[in-house]
Design a protein around this motif. Structure first.
Motif, PDB file in Angstrom:
ATOM      1  N   ALA A 127       0.843  -1.206   0.000  1.00 36.07           N
ATOM      2  CA  ALA A 127       0.000   0.000   0.000  1.00 36.07           C
ATOM      3  C   ALA A 127       0.875   1.252   0.000  1.00 36.07           C
ATOM      4  N   ASN A 128       1.949   1.234   0.776  1.00 34.11           N
ATOM      5  CA  ASN A 128       2.865   2.379   0.800  1.00 34.11           C
ATOM      6  C   ASN A 128       3.512   2.599  -0.557  1.00 34.11           C
ATOM      7  N   LYS A 129       3.907   1.519  -1.222  1.00 37.72           N
ATOM      8  CA  LYS A 129       4.525   1.636  -2.541  1.00 37.72           C
ATOM      9  C   LYS A 129       3.510   2.128  -3.576  1.00 37.72           C
ATOM     10  N   MET A 130       2.269   1.671  -3.453  1.00 27.95           N
ATOM     11  CA  MET A 130       1.217   2.144  -4.367  1.00 27.95           C
ATOM     12  C   MET A 130       0.923   3.617  -4.135  1.00 27.95           C
ATOM     13  N   GLN A 131       0.888   4.037  -2.872  1.00 30.92           N
ATOM     14  CA  GLN A 131       0.631   5.449  -2.565  1.00 30.92           C
ATOM     15  C   GLN A 131       1.736   6.320  -3.152  1.00 30.92           C
ATOM     16  N   ALA A 132       2.981   5.864  -3.037  1.00 33.89           N
ATOM     17  CA  ALA A 132       4.108   6.605  -3.604  1.00 33.89           C
ATOM     18  C   ALA A 132       3.977   6.700  -5.123  1.00 33.89           C
ATOM     19  N   ALA A 133       3.561   5.608  -5.763  1.00 31.07           N
ATOM     20  CA  ALA A 133       3.378   5.615  -7.219  1.00 31.07           C
ATOM     21  C   ALA A 133       2.250   6.570  -7.616  1.00 31.07           C
ATOM     22  N   ALA A 134       1.172   6.567  -6.839  1.00 31.33           N
ATOM     23  CA  ALA A 134       0.043   7.471  -7.120  1.00 31.33           C
ATOM     24  C   ALA A 134       0.474   8.925  -6.966  1.00 31.33           C
ATOM     25  N   ASP A 135       1.229   9.212  -5.904  1.00 27.05           N
ATOM     26  CA  ASP A 135       1.714  10.576  -5.666  1.00 27.05           C
ATOM     27  C   ASP A 135       2.616  11.018  -6.815  1.00 27.05           C
ATOM     28  N   LYS A 136       3.475  10.109  -7.272  1.00 24.85           N
ATOM     29  CA  LYS A 136       4.395  10.412  -8.380  1.00 24.85           C
ATOM     30  C   LYS A 136       3.625  10.744  -9.660  1.00 24.85           C
ATOM     31  N   GLU A 137       2.486  10.049  -9.860  1.00 27.25           N
ATOM     32  CA  GLU A 137       1.630  10.287 -11.034  1.00 27.25           C
ATOM     33  C   GLU A 137       0.787  11.546 -10.883  1.00 27.25           C
ATOM     34  N   GLY A 138       0.718  12.085  -9.673  1.00 29.41           N
ATOM     35  CA  GLY A 138      -0.158  13.217  -9.420  1.00 29.41           C
ATOM     36  C   GLY A 138      -1.614  12.789  -9.301  1.00 29.41           C
ATOM     37  N   LEU A 139      -1.823  11.528  -8.969  1.00 30.36           N
ATOM     38  CA  LEU A 139      -3.166  10.953  -8.845  1.00 30.36           C
ATOM     39  C   LEU A 139      -3.706  11.230  -7.445  1.00 30.36           C
ATOM     40  N   ASP A 140      -4.931  11.714  -7.377  1.00 28.84           N
ATOM     41  CA  ASP A 140      -5.586  11.959  -6.090  1.00 28.84           C
ATOM     42  C   ASP A 140      -6.114  10.616  -5.582  1.00 28.84           C
ATOM     43  N   ALA A 141      -5.320   9.964  -4.744  1.00 27.23           N
ATOM     44  CA  ALA A 141      -5.672   8.613  -4.298  1.00 27.23           C
ATOM     45  C   ALA A 141      -5.320   8.414  -2.837  1.00 27.23           C
ATOM     46  N   GLU A 142      -6.100   7.541  -2.203  1.00 26.72           N
ATOM     47  CA  GLU A 142      -5.798   7.062  -0.855  1.00 26.72           C
ATOM     48  C   GLU A 142      -5.674   5.555  -0.966  1.00 26.72           C
ATOM     49  N   VAL A 143      -4.516   5.026  -0.603  1.00 27.25           N
ATOM     50  CA  VAL A 143      -4.280   3.589  -0.636  1.00 27.25           C
ATOM     51  C   VAL A 143      -4.018   3.145   0.800  1.00 27.25           C
ATOM     52  N   PHE A 144      -4.780   2.163   1.259  1.00 29.70           N
ATOM     53  CA  PHE A 144      -4.582   1.686   2.630  1.00 29.70           C
ATOM     54  C   PHE A 144      -4.730   0.177   2.689  1.00 29.70           C
ATOM     55  N   ALA A 145      -4.206  -0.397   3.756  1.00 34.08           N
ATOM     56  CA  ALA A 145      -4.236  -1.846   3.936  1.00 34.08           C
ATOM     57  C   ALA A 145      -4.951  -2.195   5.232  1.00 34.08           C
ATOM     58  N   GLY A 146      -5.521  -3.390   5.242  1.00 35.13           N
ATOM     59  CA  GLY A 146      -6.194  -3.875   6.434  1.00 35.13           C
ATOM     60  C   GLY A 146      -6.381  -5.372   6.374  1.00 35.13           C
ATOM     61  N   ALA A 147      -6.898  -5.911   7.435  1.00 32.87           N
ATOM     62  CA  ALA A 147      -7.203  -7.337   7.495  1.00 32.87           C
ATOM     63  C   ALA A 147      -8.512  -7.612   6.753  1.00 32.87           C
ATOM     64  N   VAL A 148      -8.618  -8.788   6.192  1.00 27.47           N
ATOM     65  CA  VAL A 148      -9.842  -9.165   5.479  1.00 27.47           C
ATOM     66  C   VAL A 148     -11.064  -8.955   6.366  1.00 27.47           C
ATOM     67  N   LYS A 149     -10.950  -9.294   7.649  1.00 25.50           N
ATOM     68  CA  LYS A 149     -12.107  -9.183   8.548  1.00 25.50           C
ATOM     69  C   LYS A 149     -12.573  -7.737   8.746  1.00 25.50           C
ATOM     70  N   THR A 150     -11.734  -6.763   8.393  1.00 22.16           N
ATOM     71  CA  THR A 150     -12.121  -5.350   8.562  1.00 22.16           C
ATOM     72  C   THR A 150     -12.787  -4.760   7.320  1.00 22.16           C
ATOM     73  N   ILE A 151     -12.898  -5.528   6.254  1.00 20.37           N
ATOM     74  CA  ILE A 151     -13.464  -4.985   5.010  1.00 20.37           C
ATOM     75  C   ILE A 151     -14.854  -4.384   5.215  1.00 20.37           C
ATOM     76  N   PRO A 152     -15.788  -5.061   5.899  1.00 24.20           N
ATOM     77  CA  PRO A 152     -17.119  -4.445   6.059  1.00 24.20           C
ATOM     78  C   PRO A 152     -17.080  -3.074   6.731  1.00 24.20           C
ATOM     79  N   GLN A 153     -16.263  -2.938   7.780  1.00 22.63           N
ATOM     80  CA  GLN A 153     -16.163  -1.650   8.469  1.00 22.63           C
ATOM     81  C   GLN A 153     -15.535  -0.588   7.560  1.00 22.63           C
ATOM     82  N   GLU A 154     -14.506  -0.978   6.810  1.00 25.79           N
ATOM     83  CA  GLU A 154     -13.838  -0.022   5.917  1.00 25.79           C
ATOM     84  C   GLU A 154     -14.752   0.392   4.766  1.00 25.79           C
ATOM     85  N   MET A 155     -15.625  -0.499   4.321  1.00 25.13           N
ATOM     86  CA  MET A 155     -16.582  -0.141   3.266  1.00 25.13           C
ATOM     87  C   MET A 155     -17.484   0.981   3.764  1.00 25.13           C
ATOM     88  N   ASP A 156     -17.903   0.892   5.028  1.00 20.37           N
ATOM     89  CA  ASP A 156     -18.769   1.918   5.610  1.00 20.37           C
ATOM     90  C   ASP A 156     -18.009   3.202   5.937  1.00 20.37           C
TER      91      ASP A 156
END
Length: 105
Positions: free
Chosen positions: A20-49
């Protein structure tokens, strides 16, 4: 392009954090307005909300959850390419995420 939010998920969110950190760096380098984050599979429902990711990418070690998540979630869900994951290739995985998001719009 509007801001995009990308979630990476694995067993505990540890191994996907580096990618996720490497993807965020790549997005920043591209000038892409992005948020890249990582989590456990079990947290997906909470992160969706909470963060409303536009795409969810799953670590190869927990690929078995992909079919179930594809049924439950309204955003694209795919397993991260094993080679890109192993090499921590943030640029390639970011390109995959952008492609999935554009196909979903």
């Amino acid at each position: 392009m509007k801001k995009i939010t990308i979630m990476l998920a694995c067993g505990n969110g540890m191994s996907t954090s580096l990618l996720a950190n490497k993807m965020q760096a790549a997005a920043d380098k591209e000038g892409l307005d992005a948020e890249v984050f990582a989590g456990a599979v079990k947290t997906i429902p909470q992160e969706m909300d909470k963060r409303h990711p536009d795409v969810v990418l799953i670590g190869p070690q927990v690929r078995y959850v992909v079919p179930e998540l594809k049924e439950k979630l309204s955003v694209p869900v795919e397993m991260i390419n094993t080679m890109d994951y192993g090499l921590m290739n943030g640029e390639h995985v970011l390109a995959t995420a952008k492609k999935l998001i554009s196909q979903n719009n």
